[in-house]
Design an enzyme around this catalytic site. Structure first.
Site, PDB file in Angstrom:
ATOM      1  N   ARG A  35      -1.941   6.512   7.569  1.00  0.00           N
ATOM      2  CA  ARG A  35      -1.438   5.558   8.549  1.00  0.00           C
ATOM      3  C   ARG A  35       0.107   5.923   9.159  1.00  0.00           C
ATOM      4  O   ARG A  35       1.120   5.722   8.828  1.00  0.00           O
ATOM      5  CB  ARG A  35      -0.862   4.425   7.297  1.00  0.00           C
ATOM      6  N   ARG A  85       0.785  -1.359  -0.154  1.00  0.00           N
ATOM      7  CA  ARG A  85      -0.103  -0.018  -0.187  1.00  0.00           C
ATOM      8  C   ARG A  85       0.956   1.037   0.149  1.00  0.00           C
ATOM      9  O   ARG A  85       2.041   1.316   0.449  1.00  0.00           O
ATOM     10  CB  ARG A  85      -0.998   0.089   1.218  1.00  0.00           C
ATOM     11  N   ARG A  92      -4.031   6.858  -4.122  1.00  0.00           N
ATOM     12  CA  ARG A  92      -3.700   5.560  -3.253  1.00  0.00           C
ATOM     13  C   ARG A  92      -3.144   4.614  -4.265  1.00  0.00           C
ATOM     14  O   ARG A  92      -3.905   4.351  -5.247  1.00  0.00           O
ATOM     15  CB  ARG A  92      -4.935   5.347  -2.555  1.00  0.00           C
ATOM     16  N   TYR A  99       3.947   6.097   2.628  1.00  0.00           N
ATOM     17  CA  TYR A  99       2.630   6.985   2.564  1.00  0.00           C
ATOM     18  C   TYR A  99       3.419   8.493   2.571  1.00  0.00           C
ATOM     19  O   TYR A  99       4.263   8.797   3.818  1.00  0.00           O
ATOM     20  CB  TYR A  99       1.809   7.120   3.940  1.00  0.00           C
ATOM     21  N   ARG A 142       2.854   4.121 -16.869  1.00  0.00           N
ATOM     22  CA  ARG A 142       3.048   3.422 -18.408  1.00  0.00           C
ATOM     23  C   ARG A 142       4.191   4.155 -19.068  1.00  0.00           C
ATOM     24  O   ARG A 142       4.718   3.139 -20.116  1.00  0.00           O
ATOM     25  CB  ARG A 142       1.800   3.715 -18.881  1.00  0.00           C
ATOM     26  N   GLU A 145     -11.733   6.553  -5.887  1.00  0.00           N
ATOM     27  CA  GLU A 145     -11.959   6.181  -4.423  1.00  0.00           C
ATOM     28  C   GLU A 145     -13.556   6.434  -3.898  1.00  0.00           C
ATOM     29  O   GLU A 145     -14.160   7.317  -4.242  1.00  0.00           O
ATOM     30  CB  GLU A 145     -10.947   7.104  -3.481  1.00  0.00           C
ATOM     31  N   CYS A 159      -6.572   2.713 -13.023  1.00  0.00           N
ATOM     32  CA  CYS A 159      -7.123   3.607 -12.170  1.00  0.00           C
ATOM     33  C   CYS A 159      -8.632   3.431 -11.711  1.00  0.00           C
ATOM     34  O   CYS A 159      -9.415   2.724 -12.395  1.00  0.00           O
ATOM     35  CB  CYS A 159      -6.895   5.145 -12.681  1.00  0.00           C
TER      36      CYS A 159
END
Length: 122
Positions: free
Chosen positions: A116, A7, A90, A108, A63, A78, A75
């Site tokens: 987080r 993540r 994210r 992050y 890419r 969210e 993609c």
């Protein structure tokens, strides 16, 4: 070897193509460097953005990176949770690795450190 999820997240100041692409490259490079991944290790990359980031597809940045052209990237939007962090990109990378889940380094950056703090470097 196992498939692991990695993540990461980053924020941008404005909904501008350059900022979104630059932040995407910054986050991707940080995840790759922190974990020592090569293009062949990565099964796929899922990128989500918050609703206000609609000036470009972040996947476009990965890419065109030399050596990464064959990595599947997509993609998505969210889910719009009230009060959630805005202008956020994210990542969820799926990778083939010998690392354990405890050895995976999630990344992050910028304002996304709030998501987080337990995994974010000061």
């Amino acid at each position: 070897m196992s498939v692991r999820g990695v993540r990461g997240a980053v924020t941008v100041e404005r909904n501008e193509e350059g900022q979104i692409l630059d932040a995407t490259v910054e986050l991707f490079n940080a995840i790759v460097a922190e974990n020592g991944f090569a293009p062949e290790d990565i099964c796929s990359v899922l990128i989500t953005v918050t609703g206000e980031l609609d000036s470009t597809f972040p996947a476009k940045a990965i890419r065109v990176m030399p050596g990464w052209e064959l990595v599947p990237v997509t993609c998505a939007l969210e889910i719009p949770v009230k009060g959630s962090l805005e202008k956020c990109i994210r990542f969820m990378l799926h990778v083939n690795t010998t690392k354990t889940q405890a050895e995976i380094k999630h990344v992050y950056l910028r304002g996304a450190r709030l998501l987080r703090p337990d995994l974010s470097k000061a």
